[in-house]
Motif scaffolding. Structure first.
Motif, PDB file in Angstrom:
ATOM      1  N   GLY A   1       0.785   4.223  -2.789  1.00  0.00           N
ATOM      2  CA  GLY A   1       0.610   5.639  -2.455  1.00  0.00           C
ATOM      3  C   GLY A   1       1.744   6.482  -3.002  1.00  0.00           C
ATOM      4  O   GLY A   1       1.526   7.562  -3.585  1.00  0.00           O
TER       5      GLY A   1
ATOM      6  N   ASP B   1      -3.417  14.346   8.462  1.00  0.00           N
ATOM      7  CA  ASP B   1      -4.525  13.996   7.554  1.00  0.00           C
ATOM      8  C   ASP B   1      -5.601  13.280   8.362  1.00  0.00           C
ATOM      9  O   ASP B   1      -5.288  12.514   9.283  1.00  0.00           O
ATOM     10  CB  ASP B   1      -4.001  13.069   6.449  1.00  0.00           C
TER      11      ASP B   1
ATOM     12  N   TRP C   1       0.833  -1.217   0.000  1.00  0.00           N
ATOM     13  CA  TRP C   1       0.000   0.000   0.000  1.00  0.00           C
ATOM     14  C   TRP C   1       0.868   1.267   0.000  1.00  0.00           C
ATOM     15  O   TRP C   1       0.570   2.251  -0.669  1.00  0.00           O
ATOM     16  CB  TRP C   1      -0.930   0.014   1.222  1.00  0.00           C
TER      17      TRP C   1
ATOM     18  N   ALA D   1      -7.100  10.748   7.695  1.00  0.00           N
ATOM     19  CA  ALA D   1      -6.906   9.292   7.605  1.00  0.00           C
ATOM     20  C   ALA D   1      -6.135   8.758   8.800  1.00  0.00           C
ATOM     21  O   ALA D   1      -6.311   7.600   9.189  1.00  0.00           O
ATOM     22  CB  ALA D   1      -6.174   8.944   6.307  1.00  0.00           C
TER      23      ALA D   1
ATOM     24  N   GLU E   1      -5.593   1.417   5.078  1.00  0.00           N
ATOM     25  CA  GLU E   1      -5.026   1.638   3.739  1.00  0.00           C
ATOM     26  C   GLU E   1      -4.836   3.126   3.431  1.00  0.00           C
ATOM     27  O   GLU E   1      -3.776   3.535   2.948  1.00  0.00           O
ATOM     28  CB  GLU E   1      -5.930   0.980   2.675  1.00  0.00           C
ATOM     29  N   ALA E   2      -5.851   3.916   3.733  1.00  0.00           N
ATOM     30  CA  ALA E   2      -5.750   5.352   3.427  1.00  0.00           C
ATOM     31  C   ALA E   2      -4.656   6.016   4.253  1.00  0.00           C
ATOM     32  O   ALA E   2      -3.922   6.882   3.755  1.00  0.00           O
ATOM     33  CB  ALA E   2      -7.107   6.038   3.681  1.00  0.00           C
TER      34      ALA E   2
ATOM     35  N   LYS F   1      -1.270   5.122   2.739  1.00  0.00           N
ATOM     36  CA  LYS F   1      -1.007   5.881   1.505  1.00  0.00           C
ATOM     37  C   LYS F   1      -0.688   7.341   1.809  1.00  0.00           C
ATOM     38  O   LYS F   1       0.189   7.946   1.187  1.00  0.00           O
ATOM     39  CB  LYS F   1      -2.185   5.741   0.538  1.00  0.00           C
ATOM     40  N   HIS F   2      -1.412   7.891   2.781  1.00  0.00           N
ATOM     41  CA  HIS F   2      -1.095   9.265   3.173  1.00  0.00           C
ATOM     42  C   HIS F   2       0.332   9.350   3.713  1.00  0.00           C
ATOM     43  O   HIS F   2       1.095  10.261   3.365  1.00  0.00           O
ATOM     44  CB  HIS F   2      -2.069   9.776   4.236  1.00  0.00           C
TER      45      HIS F   2
END
Lengths: 203, 203, 203, 203
Positions: free
Chosen positions: D27, D153, D23, D155, D181-182, D185-186
């Motif tokens: 990202g 963020d 992941w 996330a 996951e988010a 990626k962030h």
């Protein structure tokens, strides 16, 4: 005293932590503890060790020292760990030894061990505190009881005033810079003494 | 260089961290940074300070130093903190200053500040590592970018080899034991330089 | 049991750590400990507290709780600290309380106190580990004996599996997310039990 | 963007940290980074792995993933480490990888790498903070620049609010409990973005 069993478990590349371990054993025996001095498995390839005079000499000097096992941990009432710092944390060799104790840990047999740690580094502030604090974090996972020396004896101050455990600087020639023998022996006695209280109380 | 703004924020009882802060300011100015040297609010009652010659003298010596505010943090691209260790952690005076920045933090204005820390202690291993590591833990909450000195200059080794930030031992008379001026100036330049990269890139 | 004296010392803004402290007191009393529940001095100005409903309510609810003193520490065989996390470290209010114990510390009276800590945060990983580890670093300076819970009871796992001490998440409404009462009581009993061993042995 | 090179280096026994690594790679690629996903050497004997279905499956699934080398570190502008926690610290396999970089470190080639870390554990508070903090301590020795996510963020909050790096709980069946996951990626984008600033500025 109650027959306290102490395991002094070290990793040593240049001999310093083996010496610290032997001093700890001496100190502990002076107050009647039963002591095992034990090393952990080497992870480095033989070719790398062969190419390094000091390392080779340490491997030779410690060749008759038994390798620590889960049974040794189970046997022990008290444990003193002694390791050089590697980037502000314990070396992979010692980490590996801790990591493979999952079975012992899951069965509750690491609980109430009384522990403390010792370390060495090339620089006075090159991980001499951080390495011990990392060790203790793992020990809390084990349910161990942490008996760091604090400032419980003038010898601690004399050795550089490390409340987390005795630490020593090692110069380019592999020699210890400070005289920490008294601090090591004090730490060993304190660890064993607290272990005696725990053992007696926990019966 | 890009006009980098550096806040050097200190707490000092005996004068050491005020001196470290001034050296950091000098180092940063040498490479063109705009610098504010700032103190944090005292929490001790005046009567306690009055009864301590060294403390009183420091309060007097720093009486014209402005007290750091949220606006100073917002203004800064880089921040260097300098504090004595108190039981292996930052003093309550500095912790109080960090704690009251909840509003600034919630608005995202602490993000991407480039930070490093300096410290002092009576004992070589009396928290000189642990105090800086505690500071950095808080800085991660702020979304700050941590640019500890590591071993990026021989001056770090000369000052005791503290990769987390310059630290110094202070003797009974309140005098610094090691000569850390060069290490402080190097650290200040490194912090400002990284802040310049971040500032330029982040525009 | 031996008459073990436990001081539960907390800082609470929203009531959570006061509740944790009361549960710890209950648990300790169940096994016969003598307990004092104590708060530390507030550092925030009254105007700030007045403007915050939850904070104001906590100040009101704890107005009859005595403020912890050096004498309380000297009295105690065991200490449990309970604090919210502030940027991954203990709040300045508690740090201030620790910092002003220099006299007690210098006289050796902090040695062999058996300690553990509890904490709370808005986020599951918002300092619930780091805050306790910072506390223990200071406790090693005190020569305290650290008896973190580890995984010594299923209640630890049920409460989120924090081996360093019970911790709890608090939602936007100030309510605890996990049910940690059993873990708190287990931790209190463990801390008191180890203190009993130490006290008996140390006589 | 400037062509930023990211090494995502993981150790995975049950597959979680391999997934986190993939992941992170996704990202980072979304914003144009050049990415290598790399594993570290296993230390466990084959017989132990064979006896564990999940572990065996992970070894099989990652058999074509290259093993990280010093050259990869030298190549990288940014590094993201991903490891399960082992007793509140990084696993010996990753520690071993760090430890053998002494040559790279001594030549100054670890300086100014922009780093962050990710982790997993069975318990929400079973080392998800402590493991990352231990990693960062070592990174300061390397002269790396630490760009932990903080709360940069939403996330991060969604994934449990770990400001030190994305962390995830893994249940008895080896499945991730939270959707991170988010957040991963962030974190990857942030690490790469800061690395871009550093790379551009440092030219």
């Amino acid at each position: 005293m109650e027959n306290v069993k102490l395991a002094v478990i070290f990793y040593s590349m240049g001999g310093t932590n083996y010496q610290l371990a032997k001093w700890a054993a001496e100190g502990a025996k002076e107050i009647g503890a039963e002591v095992k001095v034990l090393k952990v498995e080497e992870l480095a390839p033989e070719s790398v060790i062969e190419a390094n005079e000091g390392w080779k000499a340490t491997v030779e000097a410690t060749k008759d020292v038994p390798v620590a096992t889960s049974e040794d941990l189970e046997w022990a009432d008290a444990i003193i760990f002694s390791v050089p710092t590697r980037f502000g944390n314990i070396p992979s060799q010692m980490k590996q030894f801790l990591d493979i104790q999952g079975g012992l840990w899951a069965s509750g047999k690491t609980v109430n061990k009384v522990v403390s740690g010792m370390t060495s580094a090339q620089n006075p502030h090159g991980g001499q505190e951080a390495t011990l604090l990392s060790l203790y974090t793992s020990m809390m996972h084990w349910g161990a009881i942490i008996a760091a020396p604090g400032f419980t004896d003038p010898a601690v101050i004399g050795a550089g005033g490390n409340p987390y455990g005795t630490s020593v600087s090692v110069n380019q020639d592999g020699e210890m810079v400070e005289d920490v023998e008294a601090a090591v022996k004090h730490q060993a006695k304190r660890t064993v003494t607290v272990a005696e209280w725990v053992k007696k109380g926990n019966q």
